[in-house]
Write an enzyme that holds these catalytic residues in place. Structure first.
Site, short mmCIF file in Angstrom:
data_model
loop_
_atom_site.label_atom_id
_atom_site.label_comp_id
_atom_site.label_asym_id
_atom_site.label_seq_id
_atom_site.Cartn_x
_atom_site.Cartn_y
_atom_site.Cartn_z
N ASP A 187 0.89 -1.23 0.05
CA ASP A 187 -0.03 0.08 0.07
C ASP A 187 0.84 1.17 -0.22
O ASP A 187 0.57 2.22 0.61
CB ASP A 187 -1.00 -0.01 1.37
CG ASP A 187 -1.92 -1.11 1.26
OD1 ASP A 187 -2.21 -1.66 0.07
OD2 ASP A 187 -2.61 -1.18 2.40
N CYS A 245 -18.11 -16.01 -6.20
CA CYS A 245 -19.08 -15.37 -5.52
C CYS A 245 -20.32 -15.97 -5.95
O CYS A 245 -21.24 -16.05 -4.86
CB CYS A 245 -19.04 -13.92 -5.63
SG CYS A 245 -17.65 -13.08 -4.77
N CYS A 272 -18.39 4.79 2.46
CA CYS A 272 -18.08 3.54 3.36
C CYS A 272 -17.55 3.88 4.64
O CYS A 272 -17.01 4.79 4.87
CB CYS A 272 -16.85 2.76 2.57
SG CYS A 272 -15.91 1.52 3.38
N CYS A 319 -14.15 -0.83 9.29
CA CYS A 319 -15.37 -1.56 9.30
C CYS A 319 -15.16 -2.98 8.74
O CYS A 319 -14.56 -3.21 7.59
CB CYS A 319 -16.34 -0.91 8.61
SG CYS A 319 -17.92 -1.71 8.12
N CYS A 341 -19.40 -12.70 4.70
CA CYS A 341 -18.99 -13.46 3.40
C CYS A 341 -18.91 -14.84 3.83
O CYS A 341 -17.96 -15.22 4.53
CB CYS A 341 -17.64 -13.11 2.94
SG CYS A 341 -17.16 -13.89 1.55
#
Length: 340
Positions: A123, A178, A204, A231, A238
């Site tokens: 990142d 998915c 978000c 969060c 999932c």
């Protein structure tokens, strides 16, 4: 053993949970990323638009680099949910992963018997790590935009080591597993998903509590509930995480004492901090990214949502905070508690 197998064995020996290899070149998802920024979904994260040319071609960030060694490091999806996102409760993952990737780089040079150009990214630059991770076989893009691995779910960090050495690449992860599931999209409290695999970051909760520097929009404050920093909701629901997420094994990511307790207790600890105690308590923590003013803003908001009359004294004291951002949210929180 091939050099590629030795690299993977060494990476696992350093504690990484996933490792794959891919070649560098034009980035498949760069166009979608550019469109996402142009749509305004990045909000205040202006840094994401920097280095666009390098982001579109992964050969450019490191001169002469030809391959990427991509790793994943689990951060404990089996840990209980709480007001601080799981990834941020311990030491900063940038530091932990970068140090290990550099160690892997040094090992590779010793194994090859020569200097090898390269650089680690976690990142920290114009690299679309998620794209490289899919190409290296680590997983697929979930509908919540996270990379999902079929063995460990999505509670893991991605790191990349770009290297100037030719390596055989792994097969990319082509399947979308998915299916018709939309649990992550349906569970988002702020309806931040524009559509499957498209996130409006400005809605978000992770963005609102970490990246946004100003007031939290009033229409989102109640929806934040007891979440102070980040969060995990779209990952919690999932099915791949429900079944396959892992226990926390990396002690560096274990929760700090300051994050012990429920949302009310943690919020009050944060509001009691001044600049000095904030720096002391959160040294080496990713939570420092929000700065004291942002974290105190979040803490006041949370007390407005889950606080009781016992928290009024804390919020009244916060009305005198030197940061107007904090006092504004404390006033909002007091009105909410009094209305209850």
């Amino acid at each position: 053993m091939s050099l590629e197998d030795l690299i993977k064995a060494q990476a696992y020996g350093l504690g990484f949970d996933l490792v794959g290899i891919t070649s560098l070149g034009p980035v498949e998802t760069a166009g979608a990323f550019d469109s996402w920024i142009e749509s305004g979904y990045a909000g205040e994260m202006d840094y994401l638009s920097r280095g666009a040319a390098k982001r579109r071609d992964s050969r450019l960030p490191v001169a002469a680099a030809t391959n990427a060694i991509v790793v994943g490091l689990n951060y404990g999806g089996r840990e209980p949910s709480g007001s601080i996102a799981r990834y941020a409760r311990g030491d900063d993952y940038h530091d932990v992963m970068t140090a290990r990737l550099k160690e892997l780089h040094l090992w590779l040079e010793a194994e090859a018997g020569r200097p090898i150009g390269g650089k680690a990214y976690v990142d920290t630059g114009p690299i679309l790590e998620r794209d490289l991770a899919r190409r290296a076989g680590l997983g697929w893009f979930g509908k919540n935009t996270n990379l999902i691995n079929p063995r460990i779910g999505s509670f893991f960090f991605i790191g990349v080591l770009l290297v100037e050495i030719d390596l055989a690449e792994d097969s990319p992860f082509e399947a979308d597993r998915c299916g018709r599931c939309t649990r992550c999209l349906d569970a988002c409290p702020t309806d931040a998903f524009v559509e499957s695999r498209v996130l409006d970051a400005t809605k978000c909760i992770s963005y609102l509590t970490i990246e946004a520097k100003g007031p939290i929009p009033p229409e989102h404050r109640e929806k934040i509930g007891g979440l102070i920093y980040g969060c995990d909701i779209c990952q919690d629901v999932c099915p791949w995480n429900v079944r396959f997420s892992q226990d926390l094994r990396e002690q560096a990511f274990g929760a700090r004492e300051v994050f012990d307790g429920d949302a009310r207790e943690i919020a009050k600890k944060i509001l009691a901090m001044n600049d000095d105690s904030f720096r002391a308590e959160l040294k080496g923590s990713p939570v420092k990214r929000a700065k004291r003013r942002g974290l105190a803003r979040n803490a006041a908001t949370v007390l407005g949502n889950v606080g009781t009359a016992d928290d009024i004294t804390t919020l009244v004291a916060a009305l005198d905070d030197p940061e107007p951002l904090v006092s504004e949210h404390a006033a909002w929180a007091l009105d909410r508690i009094r209305s209850r």
